[in-house]
Design a protein around this motif. Structure first.
Motif, PDB file in Angstrom:
ATOM      1  N   THR A 408       0.854  -1.193   0.000  1.00  0.00           N
ATOM      2  CA  THR A 408       0.000   0.000   0.000  1.00  0.00           C
ATOM      3  C   THR A 408       0.884   1.235   0.000  1.00  0.00           C
ATOM      4  OG1 THR A 408      -1.755  -1.145   1.208  1.00  0.00           O
ATOM      5  CG2 THR A 408      -1.804   1.274   1.211  1.00  0.00           C
ATOM      6  N   THR A 410       0.766   5.774  -1.006  1.00  0.00           N
ATOM      7  CA  THR A 410      -0.135   6.924  -1.093  1.00  0.00           C
ATOM      8  C   THR A 410       0.152   7.682  -2.377  1.00  0.00           C
ATOM      9  OG1 THR A 410      -0.191   7.096   1.303  1.00  0.00           O
ATOM     10  CG2 THR A 410      -0.901   9.027   0.066  1.00  0.00           C
ATOM     11  N   THR A 411      -0.897   8.048  -3.059  1.00  0.00           N
ATOM     12  CA  THR A 411      -0.711   8.817  -4.289  1.00  0.00           C
ATOM     13  C   THR A 411       0.009  10.131  -3.987  1.00  0.00           C
ATOM     14  OG1 THR A 411      -1.830   9.777  -6.210  1.00  0.00           O
ATOM     15  CG2 THR A 411      -2.946  10.010  -4.095  1.00  0.00           C
ATOM     16  N   PRO A 465      -5.580   7.155  -7.015  1.00  0.00           N
ATOM     17  CA  PRO A 465      -5.911   6.063  -6.090  1.00  0.00           C
ATOM     18  C   PRO A 465      -6.527   4.887  -6.844  1.00  0.00           C
ATOM     19  CG  PRO A 465      -6.607   8.177  -5.192  1.00  0.00           C
ATOM     20  CD  PRO A 465      -6.225   8.438  -6.616  1.00  0.00           C
ATOM     21  N   ALA A 490      -3.401   4.510  -2.217  1.00  0.00           N
ATOM     22  CA  ALA A 490      -4.405   5.173  -1.368  1.00  0.00           C
ATOM     23  C   ALA A 490      -4.447   6.662  -1.665  1.00  0.00           C
ATOM     24  CB  ALA A 490      -4.070   4.926   0.093  1.00  0.00           C
ATOM     25  N   LEU A 492      -4.725  10.749  -0.875  1.00  0.00           N
ATOM     26  CA  LEU A 492      -4.210  11.600   0.184  1.00  0.00           C
ATOM     27  C   LEU A 492      -5.312  11.856   1.197  1.00  0.00           C
ATOM     28  CD1 LEU A 492      -2.209  14.210  -1.928  1.00  0.00           C
ATOM     29  CD2 LEU A 492      -1.258  12.525  -0.354  1.00  0.00           C
TER      30      LEU A 492
END
Length: 545
Positions: A408, A410-411, A465, A490, A492
């Protein structure tokens, strides 16, 4: 020697049967056997007698020094007799067997030695080298010793004309030194004790051939033409003043002398000027001109280039290269190399060499299987080295991928991903593909030597995402390895203010105002300021006040 028997008294025995007794002694041994110096004139020693007939009753014996006697045989037909010899030198113990019926059988004469030669201790013990002068300590084994006679035995036989007389002390002991300058295989030193009446003892051998002290050679380097080969020579001969070196380089032979260092060794170099078999011979000599045996060494010098490659591992066993472009590193051994000629097929190709005699050859295999690359160096005047050969194999290698972590991200951020698999390569192409989007290239940071793990960096700034796949396009391979939907990208988190920014101070020309950034969730990692007047940015006003 008599094989039959003759009746000495009553009765006779068959003439074709050896009925003489067996006589042995570990105390007083046959003259050709090394003596036991614990035994001497007047020292009792045991002789064992064994009959060859079945009904032995006794043994009758007599010695050359006048002693005689009879000893009964035991049930096994054996007996022992203890005799303290009265004379030194070679002598006989004569024995015959007497049967129970009184028949006396043939005699056997056992020759033995009563050794009264001097005892010798050499200092130093152990190996003594040519050119040494050991000390010999003599202890008498006969009474009233006045002196000792010492002389050499060489390949020409005994040399009594070189006899040295060594006076004895009052207790009969003496010592002397002998310069060892003869390495013939037959060399010995002999010594005899002599008493006040001129009587001589048995001869004692004091020494055998000294070690010929051929220098021990160690060689370092020297495989490459034009590069020095270093030798270290060390001899056991004391007082060495020079090492004489002969070096043969093909048809050229050179000779020189090398002075030893303080520890007696010598270090010297020779420089081969051509490829082929080299040969060195070294002797040592002392101030008296005594020369050791020679030590020799030979080795082969080569002039073809060094060949190495990480893309195509060399050797008939082990890893395969990939069916993709790769590099070979070529390094010249031949001085003055300006180019390399190489081929994997029928035709030679030329590759210029750098000023350092090196070059990188980029080569693309046109097939899989085994290859032999032949390489030679060329100088400006057209001189060519011998040909060097490198064997290797090429195959198609397709990567395998098992997992990627973290799963996983984060964008909007740059992240490092670790891919686990097999046959991973630094020249692979790695991409992250969001669902329904174009792939995003990854930058390879490292690959484990065994190809089991690759670390890459990916910029997720433009990745929305959702789910994303990871693909490895293998270098020199034909099949891509894809981990579908292996990563969740995921969004922000929503930005929330927990304390609003504020400005303090008097907003008036000539006064200072100050801004506070407030606090946010998630917490800000950095803050930027820009002051404006009437909605227009004030140039250079990017601080908090």
């Amino acid at each position: 020697m008599m094989a039959g028997t003759a009746a000495l008294g009553a009765g006779t025995a068959a003439a074709d049967v050896d009925t003489r007794p067996v006589v042995v002694s570990t105390a007083y041994r046959a003259p050709q056997i090394l003596p036991d110096l614990n035994y001497n004139v007047g020292v009792p020693g045991v002789f064992t007698l064994r009959a060859r007939i079945a009904d032995a009753a006794s043994f009758v014996w007599r010695a050359d020094d006048g002693q005689s006697g009879t000893v009964p045989a035991d049930a096994a037909g054996q007996a022992t007799v203890t005799i303290a010899p009265r004379l030194a030198g070679k002598q006989f113990l004569t024995v015959h067997t007497v049967a129970r019926d009184g028949t006396e059988y043939a005699e056997y004469a056992y020759e033995f030695l009563v050794d009264d030669g001097p005892a010798v201790v050499r200092d130093p013990e152990g190996i003594v080298y040519l050119g040494a002068t050991p000390t010999f300590h003599l202890t008498p084994r006969m009474p009233n010793v006045r002196d000792y006679l010492v002389w050499p035995y060489t390949s020409g036989g005994q040399n009594p004309e070189h006899t040295v007389t060594v006076p004895a002390r009052a207790d009969g002991t003496a010592e002397f030194q002998w310069y060892l300058d003869d390495t013939s295989s037959s060399f010995n030193l002999y010594a005899q004790s002599r008493d006040a009446d001129g009587k001589l003892s048995e001869i004692r051998t004091l020494w055998t051939r000294p070690d010929p002290a051929a220098p021990r050679l160690t060689r370092t380097g020297g495989q490459d033409v034009g590069k020095p080969t270093t030798f270290t020579a060390r001899t056991g001969m004391p007082g060495v003043v020079a090492y004489d070196v002969t070096f043969r380089d093909g048809a050229t032979t050179t000779e020189r002398s090398v002075a030893p260092a303080a520890d007696g060794s010598a270090t010297f170099t020779v420089t081969p000027t051509r490829a082929g078999e080299m040969w060195v011979s070294v002797t040592a000599r002392n101030a008296k001109g005594l020369t050791t045996d020679a030590s020799q060494d030979s080795w082969r010098v080569i002039d073809f280039p060094y060949i190495s490659s990480t893309d195509f591992p060399l050797g008939i066993l082990g890893e395969y290269g990939r069916k993709a472009p790769g590099d070979f590193q070529l390094t010249a051994r031949l001085p003055g190399t300006t180019a390399f000629e190489w081929r994997t097929g029928a035709e030679w190709a030329t590759l210029p060499a750098g000023p350092d005699g090196k070059a990188t050859l980029t080569w693309t295999p046109d097939r899989t299987g085994s290859f032999t690359m032949l390489v030679r160096s060329v100088t400006a005047d057209g001189t060519r080295s011998n040909i060097g050969a490198a064997n290797f194999a090429v195959t198609v290698v397709n990567a395998r991928t098992y997992s990627v972590s973290p799963s996983t991200v984060t964008t909007g951020e740059k992240r490092t991903l670790t891919i686990q698999g097999m046959f991973l390569h630094p020249r692979d192409i790695v991409e992250v593909t969001p669902a329904g989007r174009l792939p995003v290239p990854a930058t390879i940071k490292s690959v484990d030597p065994d190809g089991s793990r690759t670390v890459v960096e990916v910029d997720f700034a433009a990745v929305p995402p959702g789910r994303a796949s990871v693909t490895v396009k293998p270098y020199g391979g034909t099949l891509w390895a894809t981990l579908n939907d292996a990563i969740t990208v995921a969004p922000l988190p929503a930005l929330a203010v927990t304390k609003a920014p504020a400005i303090s101070g008097t907003v008036k020309v000539g006064h200072t105002v100050k801004a506070t950034a407030g606090t946010w969730s998630p917490a800000a990692t950095s803050v930027k300021y820009q002051w404006k007047a009437n909605g227009v940015a004030v140039k250079g006003a990017t601080g908090s006040s």
